[in-house]
Design a protein around this motif. Structure first.
Motif, short mmCIF file in Angstrom:
data_model
loop_
_atom_site.label_atom_id
_atom_site.label_comp_id
_atom_site.label_asym_id
_atom_site.label_seq_id
_atom_site.Cartn_x
_atom_site.Cartn_y
_atom_site.Cartn_z
N ASP A 165 0.86 -1.18 0.00
CA ASP A 165 0.00 0.00 0.00
C ASP A 165 0.90 1.23 0.00
N ILE A 166 0.64 2.14 -0.92
CA ILE A 166 1.51 3.29 -1.11
C ILE A 166 1.02 4.46 -0.27
N TYR A 167 1.85 4.88 0.67
CA TYR A 167 1.58 6.04 1.53
C TYR A 167 2.74 7.03 1.38
N PRO A 168 2.47 8.32 1.46
CA PRO A 168 3.58 9.29 1.48
C PRO A 168 4.28 9.27 2.83
N GLU A 169 5.56 9.63 2.84
CA GLU A 169 6.32 9.67 4.09
C GLU A 169 6.26 11.02 4.78
N ILE A 170 5.87 12.04 4.03
CA ILE A 170 5.79 13.40 4.60
C ILE A 170 4.46 14.02 4.21
N SER A 171 4.10 15.08 4.88
CA SER A 171 2.89 15.84 4.55
C SER A 171 3.25 16.91 3.53
N ILE A 181 -2.58 6.27 -1.06
CA ILE A 181 -2.61 6.77 -2.44
C ILE A 181 -3.13 5.69 -3.38
N ALA A 182 -2.56 4.49 -3.33
CA ALA A 182 -2.98 3.38 -4.19
C ALA A 182 -2.32 2.11 -3.68
N ARG A 183 -2.67 1.01 -4.31
CA ARG A 183 -2.08 -0.29 -3.97
C ARG A 183 -1.38 -0.86 -5.19
#
Length: 377
Positions: A85-91, A205-207
């Motif tokens: 699962d794609i997540y950002p590391e920062i805001s 964000i997406a998988r």
């Protein structure tokens, strides 16, 4: 009147007991017809002596070893070979979104670009400070050689230089976090964001899934564990298709699950044509084979409350033996203990045989087919 009725009832009861003992169930060696004895051979005499009946003949089977198989049927799930699962590391705000939903992506391909103007400006500032610190370090090194400054003053200058270089590395690492790239080749799923959206480390964000090959996870009872090994073949079917597909076991959980007493197994399934999708339910068949197993016909086993029995014919007499059974086929049962190869077991007339009663073999039968037997669970 009542007295005579009571006497009559007593006489009838006594008469019934005498008839039962003398006629219906005579003692061994006697006959219902009289008190005369038979001759030495046991034939009935003229006075009603009783003799032995004919020895019963039964069909029998000679126990032997052969290969037997059991199909263990269980349920499993198809999983992606790799999934993230794609997540950002920062805001930050999304400035570039190159995700094409449902399309393949290559390893290292840029998927999302986040706003980084502030980080790039900070990097330029730190690089300028580092250049100045490097020149200062060179001058102070020459002064230290001529004795113009102390060692302590020179150490402070070098520390400032190393600190500036470390700050640059930190900003570069933060800049890398503004670019989200595919960690492996696969198929990108549906995106949950749009370009210009403000995202945080909690925003999915997406998988990304790798589906060129799939994993098939399933569990079997622990008793079948010794029969499964890496490289064992399995077959499976999925809903909506009657086609039987193949897979190969490549990993086995080292321990048994305490709650279910099942052993988890993972197989690899080829999926180059993308026929299967991750998450699909599968009906798995694992064939467990036992070589050189002792088997007897199904009809030779007498079910008991806590065990099973067979009738072994030895020296012309019937012997009842407890046995432990294993795999079961349509016409045969594996015997784990209680028998040895070469024993002769009765297959017919079991209800009329008694322990140590004389019996003879009328016909020796064989199990149909010469190949391994296949049992279904």
């Amino acid at each position: 009147m009542k007295r005579w009725i009571a006497i009559g009832l007593v006489v009838l009861v006594l008469g019934g007991i005498i008839v039962y003992n003398k006629v219906l169930h005579p003692a061994p060696g006697s006959s219902p017809g009289g008190g005369g004895g038979g001759d030495k051979k046991g034939a009935p005499g003229k006075e009603g002596g009783a003799g032995k009946g004919p020895t019963p003949a039964v069909n029998a089977y000679v126990v032997r070893a052969q290969d037997i198989k059991e199909n263990v049927i269980t349920s499993g799930s198809l999983l992606a070979a790799e999934q993230v699962d794609i997540y950002p590391e920062i805001s930050a705000r999304i400035t570039q979104l190159t995700i094409q939903e449902g399309q393949p992506v290559a390893k290292g391909q840029l998927l999302v670009k986040l706003f980084d103007a502030d980080l790039r400006a900070q990097l330029q500032k730190l690089q300028a400070q580092a250049d100045n610190a490097r020149r200062t370090e060179e001058r102070n090194k020459q002064l230290l050689a001529r004795g113009g400054i102390s060692q302590q003053e020179y150490d402070i200058v070098t520390t400032n230089l190393r600190s500036s270089l470390a700050d640059i590395d930190l900003v570069k690492a933060n800049l890398q976090r503004t670019e989200i790239r595919a960690p492996f080749s696969g198929i990108i799923g549906l995106r949950n964001v749009s370009s210009g959206a403000l995202v945080s480390p909690n925003t999915l964000i997406a998988r990304l899934q790798q589906v060129s090959s799939l994993k098939l996870d399933f569990s079997i009872p622990e008793k079948y564990g010794p029969s499964v090994r890496t490289g064992s073949l399995i077959s499976f079917q999925v809903d909506g298709s009657n086609t039987t597909n193949q897979g190969t076991v490549y990993a086995i959980e080292p321990g048994v699950e305490e709650q279910t007493r099942n052993l988890r197994i993972r197989a690899r399934v080829a999926n180059s044509s993308s026929r299967f999708r991750p998450g699909t339910f599968a009906r798995v068949t694992l064939t467990v084979q036992t070589d050189n197993a002792l088997v007897v016909p199904t009809q030779a086993v007498i079910p008991q409350t806590r065990t099973n029995q067979v009738v072994v014919i030895k020296n012309g007499k019937a012997q009842f033996k407890d046995v432990t059974t294993g795999l079961r086929t349509a016409g045969s049962i594996q015997v784990l203990s209680g028998l040895t190869a070469g024993d002769t077991v009765a297959t017919t007339g079991l209800l009329f045989l008694k322990p140590d009663a004389p019996v003879k073999v009328g016909k020796t039968i064989t199990l149909p087919g010469a190949g391994p037997k296949v049992a279904t669970k």
